[in-house]
Design a protein around this motif. Structure first.
Motif, short mmCIF file in Angstrom:
data_model
loop_
_atom_site.label_atom_id
_atom_site.label_comp_id
_atom_site.label_asym_id
_atom_site.label_seq_id
_atom_site.Cartn_x
_atom_site.Cartn_y
_atom_site.Cartn_z
N MET A 54 62.50 -2.59 120.64
CA MET A 54 62.14 -1.84 121.85
C MET A 54 63.05 -2.24 123.01
N ILE A 55 63.43 -3.51 123.05
CA ILE A 55 64.37 -3.96 124.08
C ILE A 55 65.75 -3.36 123.83
N GLY A 56 66.20 -3.44 122.58
CA GLY A 56 67.52 -2.92 122.23
C GLY A 56 67.65 -1.42 122.46
N ALA A 57 66.60 -0.66 122.13
CA ALA A 57 66.64 0.79 122.32
C ALA A 57 66.76 1.16 123.79
N LYS A 58 66.06 0.43 124.63
CA LYS A 58 66.15 0.68 126.07
C LYS A 58 67.56 0.40 126.58
N LEU A 59 68.18 -0.66 126.09
CA LEU A 59 69.56 -0.96 126.48
C LEU A 59 70.51 0.15 126.04
N ALA A 60 70.29 0.70 124.84
CA ALA A 60 71.16 1.75 124.32
C ALA A 60 71.07 3.01 125.16
N ILE A 61 69.88 3.32 125.66
CA ILE A 61 69.70 4.53 126.47
C ILE A 61 70.39 4.40 127.82
N ASP A 62 70.38 3.20 128.38
CA ASP A 62 70.91 2.98 129.72
C ASP A 62 72.44 2.87 129.76
N ILE A 63 73.08 2.68 128.61
CA ILE A 63 74.52 2.47 128.59
C ILE A 63 75.25 3.80 128.63
N GLN A 64 76.43 3.85 129.26
CA GLN A 64 77.21 5.08 129.35
C GLN A 64 77.76 5.48 127.99
N GLY A 65 77.88 6.81 127.77
CA GLY A 65 78.28 7.35 126.48
C GLY A 65 79.64 6.87 126.01
N GLU A 66 80.63 6.87 126.88
CA GLU A 66 81.99 6.47 126.47
C GLU A 66 82.01 5.00 126.07
N LEU A 67 81.33 4.17 126.85
CA LEU A 67 81.28 2.74 126.52
C LEU A 67 80.54 2.54 125.20
N PHE A 68 79.47 3.31 124.99
CA PHE A 68 78.73 3.20 123.74
C PHE A 68 79.63 3.54 122.55
N ASN A 69 80.44 4.58 122.68
CA ASN A 69 81.35 4.97 121.60
C ASN A 69 82.33 3.85 121.29
N ARG A 70 82.85 3.20 122.33
CA ARG A 70 83.79 2.10 122.12
C ARG A 70 83.10 0.93 121.42
N ILE A 71 81.88 0.62 121.86
CA ILE A 71 81.14 -0.47 121.23
C ILE A 71 80.89 -0.15 119.76
N LEU A 72 80.51 1.09 119.47
CA LEU A 72 80.26 1.50 118.10
C LEU A 72 81.51 1.36 117.25
N ALA A 73 82.67 1.76 117.80
CA ALA A 73 83.92 1.65 117.06
C ALA A 73 84.23 0.19 116.72
N ILE A 74 84.03 -0.72 117.69
CA ILE A 74 84.29 -2.15 117.46
C ILE A 74 83.33 -2.69 116.39
N ILE A 75 82.05 -2.32 116.50
CA ILE A 75 81.06 -2.80 115.53
C ILE A 75 81.40 -2.31 114.13
N MET A 76 81.86 -1.07 114.01
CA MET A 76 82.22 -0.52 112.71
C MET A 76 83.29 -1.36 112.03
N VAL A 77 84.31 -1.75 112.81
CA VAL A 77 85.38 -2.58 112.27
C VAL A 77 84.87 -3.97 111.90
N MET A 78 84.03 -4.55 112.76
CA MET A 78 83.48 -5.88 112.49
C MET A 78 82.62 -5.88 111.23
N VAL A 79 81.84 -4.82 111.04
CA VAL A 79 81.00 -4.73 109.85
C VAL A 79 81.86 -4.66 108.59
N LEU A 80 82.95 -3.91 108.66
CA LEU A 80 83.85 -3.82 107.52
C LEU A 80 84.42 -5.19 107.18
N LEU A 81 84.83 -5.94 108.21
CA LEU A 81 85.38 -7.27 107.98
C LEU A 81 84.33 -8.19 107.35
N THR A 82 83.08 -8.09 107.85
CA THR A 82 82.00 -8.89 107.29
C THR A 82 81.76 -8.54 105.83
N LEU A 83 81.82 -7.24 105.55
CA LEU A 83 81.59 -6.77 104.19
C LEU A 83 82.60 -7.34 103.21
#
Length: 250
Positions: free
Chosen positions: A87-116
C-alpha cells in the motif's frame, strides 16, 4: 474508450506473462511496458496491470493447491506483511512522474536480467525448511520491504523471492513458487485498492489482460518444475532488452 485491435496483443502477451510469473518471474517486464506503449499513462498502466496480476496469482495458488503444494500458514504471514508494504509502494508509484517512472522501469528491467543470469545456483535437495521462529520473523521483515517494492512496480519481484526463500527459509523451488504466488496475491489486493481509489485503472484493458494472465498462470502452476531455463532466459533477454531500450529513449 474505443476498442482497438492492438489491445488483443494483451491476450498472448498476458498468457506468456502469467506463465513466466508462475514458474519463475518477469512477466510484468512484458505487460507493463506494453500497456504504456498502448497509450496508457505510466501510473494507469501500473494500476491496470495489478488487476491482471491479482487474478493471475489467485489462479496460480489454486493450481498449486490442486497438486497438493501449499505452505500455508507461512505464506499467509508473509503475505500480510507484504500487504502493508504494498500500500505504501503503490502510493509512491502514483505520485511519481510518468517519464521518471519509465526510466526507473527501464533500469529495473536491466537489473532483473543481470540478477537472473548471475544469481548463484542452488541445490534444493540439500536445504532444510525453516518456516518458524527466527527464520519466520526475519522473513516477515524482509517481505514487508519486498511488499513496498511490489506495490511500487512489481517487475521482477518473483526472481527476488525465488532467491530469498530458499536461502532464508530453506524452501524447495516448487514450494518457493507456491509461496511466491500466494504472497503476491495477498499484497496485490492492497495495491489494487490504492490504484482504484486514485482512479488509476483502465478496466477494459485490465479485463483483456486478465484473461491472458490467468490462462498462463493456470498452465504454469500445473506444469512440471523441470522446465527449460535456457529457453526462458533467451526469450526474456531479447524481449526485455528491447522494451528497456524503447522505454529509455522513446
Amino acid at each position: 474508450m474505443n476498442f482497438e485491435f492492438e489491445y488483443l496483443l494483451l491476450l498472448p502477451v498476458g498468457f506468456v506473462a502469467g506463465f513466466l510469473n508462475t514458474i519463475a518471474g518477469g512477466g510484468t517486464l512484458l505487460t507493463l511496458p506494453l500497456l504504456i506503449f498502448l497509450g496508457l499513462p505510466a501510473s494507469v498502466a501500473n494500476g491496470t496491470n495489478r488487476v491482471a496480476i491479482l487474478i493471475q496469482t489467485a489462479t496460480a495458488v489454486k493450481g498449486f493447491k490442486s497438486k497438493g503444494i501449499s505452505t500455508y500458514p507461512f505464506s499467509f504471514y508473509l503475505g500480510m506483511s507484504a500487504f502493508f508494504g504494498a500500500m505504501i509502494g503503490a502510493k509512491l508509484a502514483i505520485d511519481i512522474q510518468g517519464e521518471l517512472f519509465n526510466r526507473i522501469l527501464a533500469i529495473i528491467m536491466v537489473m532483473v536480467l543481470l540478477t537472473l543470469f548471475f544469481s548463484p545456483k542452488r541445490d534444493y535437495d540439500t536445504i532444510i525448511e525453516k518456516t518458524t521462529g527466527k527464520s519466520l520473523y526475519w522473513a516477515i521483515i524482509v517481505f514487508f520491504f519486498l511488499g513496498i517494492y511490489g506495490g511500487f512496480i512489481n517487475a521482477g519481484i518473483g526472481f527476488l523471492m525465488l532467491l530469498i526463500l530458499p536461502y532464508l527459509n530453506g524452501l524447495s523451488l516448487v514450494k518457493s513458487n507456491a509461496t511466491k504466488v500466494y504472497v503476491v496475491a495477498v499484497y496485490t489486493i492492497g495495491a489494487v485498492v490504492v490504484f482504484a481509489l486514485e482512479n488509476q485503472i483502465n478496466y477494459l484493458l485490465a479485463f483483456i489482460l486478465t484473461i491472458g494472465n490467468a490462462s498462463g498462470a493456470w498452465v504454469g502452476s500445473r506444469w512440471s518444475v523441470k522446465k527449460d531455463d535456457k529457453v526462458i532466459k533467451l526469450f526474456l533477454v531479447i524481449t526485455v532488452s528491447s522494451l528497456a531500450i524503447k522505454l529509455w529513449f522513446f
